[in-house]
Design a protein around this motif. Sequence first.
Motif, mmCIF file in Angstrom:
data_model
loop_
_atom_site.group_PDB
_atom_site.id
_atom_site.type_symbol
_atom_site.label_atom_id
_atom_site.label_comp_id
_atom_site.label_asym_id
_atom_site.label_seq_id
_atom_site.Cartn_x
_atom_site.Cartn_y
_atom_site.Cartn_z
ATOM 1 N N MET A 133 0.861 -1.175 0.000
ATOM 2 C CA MET A 133 0.000 0.000 0.000
ATOM 3 C C MET A 133 0.899 1.226 0.000
ATOM 4 S SD MET A 133 -2.877 -1.278 2.739
ATOM 5 C CE MET A 133 -3.995 0.116 2.515
ATOM 6 N N GLY A 134 0.364 2.356 -0.462
ATOM 7 C CA GLY A 134 1.185 3.552 -0.512
ATOM 8 C C GLY A 134 0.361 4.819 -0.429
ATOM 9 N N VAL A 135 1.016 5.868 0.026
ATOM 10 C CA VAL A 135 0.380 7.177 0.178
ATOM 11 C C VAL A 135 1.381 8.237 -0.277
ATOM 12 C CG1 VAL A 135 1.168 7.407 2.571
ATOM 13 C CG2 VAL A 135 -0.847 8.664 1.827
ATOM 14 N N SER A 136 0.904 9.356 -0.754
ATOM 15 C CA SER A 136 1.792 10.436 -1.175
ATOM 16 C C SER A 136 2.631 10.924 0.003
ATOM 17 C CB SER A 136 0.973 11.601 -1.741
ATOM 18 O OG SER A 136 1.792 12.725 -1.952
ATOM 19 N N HIS A 137 3.915 11.196 -0.254
ATOM 20 C CA HIS A 137 4.779 11.752 0.789
ATOM 21 C C HIS A 137 4.205 13.048 1.349
ATOM 22 C CE1 HIS A 137 8.096 8.965 0.634
ATOM 23 N NE2 HIS A 137 8.257 9.120 -0.677
ATOM 24 N N SER A 138 3.425 13.751 0.546
ATOM 25 C CA SER A 138 2.872 15.032 0.985
ATOM 26 C C SER A 138 1.867 14.881 2.124
ATOM 27 C CB SER A 138 2.194 15.755 -0.189
ATOM 28 O OG SER A 138 1.070 15.020 -0.652
ATOM 29 N N ARG A 139 1.358 13.650 2.309
ATOM 30 C CA ARG A 139 0.396 13.407 3.388
ATOM 31 C C ARG A 139 1.069 13.251 4.751
ATOM 32 N NH1 ARG A 139 -4.525 11.552 1.611
ATOM 33 N NH2 ARG A 139 -5.114 11.757 3.807
ATOM 34 N N GLY A 140 2.379 13.092 4.764
ATOM 35 C CA GLY A 140 3.124 13.066 6.020
ATOM 36 C C GLY A 140 3.337 11.675 6.584
ATOM 37 N N PRO A 141 4.287 11.552 7.523
ATOM 38 C CA PRO A 141 4.676 10.244 8.055
ATOM 39 C C PRO A 141 3.618 9.572 8.913
ATOM 40 C CG PRO A 141 5.829 12.011 9.213
ATOM 41 C CD PRO A 141 5.136 12.635 8.042
ATOM 42 N N ARG A 142 2.724 10.334 9.532
ATOM 43 C CA ARG A 142 1.709 9.724 10.395
ATOM 44 C C ARG A 142 0.740 8.855 9.589
ATOM 45 N NH1 ARG A 142 0.305 11.731 15.461
ATOM 46 N NH2 ARG A 142 -1.893 11.649 14.887
ATOM 47 N N VAL A 143 0.338 9.330 8.426
ATOM 48 C CA VAL A 143 -0.568 8.543 7.590
ATOM 49 C C VAL A 143 0.148 7.309 7.058
ATOM 50 C CG1 VAL A 143 -1.983 8.534 5.496
ATOM 51 C CG2 VAL A 143 -1.977 10.531 6.994
ATOM 52 N N ALA A 144 1.407 7.467 6.644
ATOM 53 C CA ALA A 144 2.184 6.320 6.171
ATOM 54 C C ALA A 144 2.331 5.275 7.272
ATOM 55 C CB ALA A 144 3.557 6.792 5.686
ATOM 56 N N ALA A 145 2.561 5.727 8.499
ATOM 57 C CA ALA A 145 2.694 4.803 9.622
ATOM 58 C C ALA A 145 1.382 4.082 9.909
ATOM 59 C CB ALA A 145 3.170 5.560 10.864
ATOM 60 N N LEU A 146 0.269 4.802 9.777
ATOM 61 C CA LEU A 146 -1.042 4.188 9.987
ATOM 62 C C LEU A 146 -1.295 3.072 8.985
ATOM 63 C CD1 LEU A 146 -3.887 4.063 11.225
ATOM 64 C CD2 LEU A 146 -4.551 5.901 9.659
ATOM 65 N N LEU A 147 -0.993 3.326 7.708
ATOM 66 C CA LEU A 147 -1.158 2.283 6.695
ATOM 67 C C LEU A 147 -0.280 1.080 6.992
ATOM 68 C CD1 LEU A 147 -1.374 4.101 3.222
ATOM 69 C CD2 LEU A 147 -3.230 3.142 4.599
ATOM 70 N N SER A 148 0.936 1.321 7.449
ATOM 71 C CA SER A 148 1.847 0.221 7.764
ATOM 72 C C SER A 148 1.304 -0.628 8.904
ATOM 73 C CB SER A 148 3.231 0.761 8.129
ATOM 74 O OG SER A 148 3.874 1.316 6.996
ATOM 75 N N ARG A 149 0.801 0.016 9.956
ATOM 76 C CA ARG A 149 0.228 -0.735 11.079
ATOM 77 C C ARG A 149 -0.982 -1.537 10.632
ATOM 78 N NH1 ARG A 149 -0.578 4.027 13.920
ATOM 79 N NH2 ARG A 149 -2.605 3.191 14.561
ATOM 80 N N PHE A 150 -1.839 -0.905 9.849
ATOM 81 C CA PHE A 150 -3.029 -1.601 9.356
ATOM 82 C C PHE A 150 -2.652 -2.846 8.561
ATOM 83 C CE2 PHE A 150 -5.462 -2.246 5.434
ATOM 84 C CZ PHE A 150 -6.644 -2.751 5.968
ATOM 85 N N LEU A 151 -1.686 -2.701 7.661
ATOM 86 C CA LEU A 151 -1.339 -3.812 6.777
ATOM 87 C C LEU A 151 -0.679 -4.952 7.538
ATOM 88 C CD1 LEU A 151 -1.707 -4.569 3.880
ATOM 89 C CD2 LEU A 151 0.557 -3.669 3.381
ATOM 90 N N GLU A 152 0.185 -4.630 8.490
ATOM 91 C CA GLU A 152 0.804 -5.695 9.286
ATOM 92 C C GLU A 152 -0.252 -6.447 10.085
ATOM 93 O OE1 GLU A 152 3.943 -6.828 9.049
ATOM 94 O OE2 GLU A 152 4.009 -5.404 7.406
ATOM 95 N N ASP A 153 -1.249 -5.725 10.593
ATOM 96 C CA ASP A 153 -2.343 -6.365 11.316
ATOM 97 C C ASP A 153 -3.152 -7.257 10.381
ATOM 98 O OD1 ASP A 153 -4.153 -6.368 13.846
ATOM 99 O OD2 ASP A 153 -5.537 -5.894 12.208
ATOM 100 N N ALA A 154 -3.382 -6.798 9.131
ATOM 101 C CA ALA A 154 -4.152 -7.588 8.159
ATOM 102 C C ALA A 154 -3.412 -8.871 7.777
ATOM 103 C CB ALA A 154 -4.442 -6.746 6.917
ATOM 104 N N LYS A 155 -2.087 -8.801 7.713
ATOM 105 C CA LYS A 155 -1.305 -10.022 7.442
ATOM 106 C C LYS A 155 -1.344 -10.966 8.642
ATOM 107 C CE LYS A 155 2.547 -7.913 6.168
ATOM 108 N NZ LYS A 155 3.923 -7.700 5.670
ATOM 109 N N ALA A 156 -1.101 -10.414 9.836
ATOM 110 C CA ALA A 156 -1.008 -11.246 11.042
ATOM 111 C C ALA A 156 -2.337 -11.910 11.392
ATOM 112 C CB ALA A 156 -0.522 -10.397 12.212
#
Length: 248
Positions: free
Chosen positions: A199-222
């Motif tokens: 998954m990916g988000v524009s860098h312009s949206r900032g690191p908090r949104v990118a971190a949220l997507l990362s947490r969500f995806l790791e949870d979806a895998k686990a």
Amino acid sequence: MHITEIEARELAPNGILRAAINTGNAVLARREPAPVGASGVSVDLAQHLAQQAGLALELVIYATARDSVQGVKNGAADFGFFAIDPKRGQDIAFTAPYVLIEGSYLVAEASPIQDIAEVDQPTHTVVVGQGSAYDLFLTRELKQATIARAATSPAVVDTFLQSGADVAAGVRQQLEADAQRLGGLRLLPGHFMLIRQAMGVSHSRGPRVAALLSRFLEDAKASGFVAEAIARHRIPGVAVAPAENTLA
């Protein structure tokens, strides 16, 4: 996974979560008649994220990966699903991958090419989908062969046959389906790249949104959600990517 109201507003500032869906990769998404629009593993993940965030979901559907990346970059969508690539990474902050897909070569049954190592020759032309992960990768890696670009990834094999090129490159499952549909074609053994779909988000949206997507995806895998989606859509030869540490 719990998503707070503040996080949901950061993820979807317009109040509706807009997911860029690339139907050019039939392994992960495909077109459906209205009002559904699209279905597949990436659509399931987008719906799952919207449910956890308490947001309505809008699918922003694109025919190519290139247009999907552009849609997220220019703000037409809040996030998308992409193969990780350093060139795309200039504009897109990627999560870790959620699935791994093989990039393969297809040739005519009578072709003298028998091995992947034989493809990069000055007399060979390789057809890829314009702007796809395979296009970006092979543009960097092939030193002698000529690259010809089809309008979309699903059009690669037809373009390959019409042009008289030597090799078609793309997702193994798509090439296998085209070989079965058309006959007289074969895949070379092995793969020239292992595609890491994220998954990916524009860098312009900032690191908090990118971190949220990362947490969500790791949870979806686990939780098994990704594996269940792959099984539900009956996609052979696709592996769930291993767990990785999320952003803090």
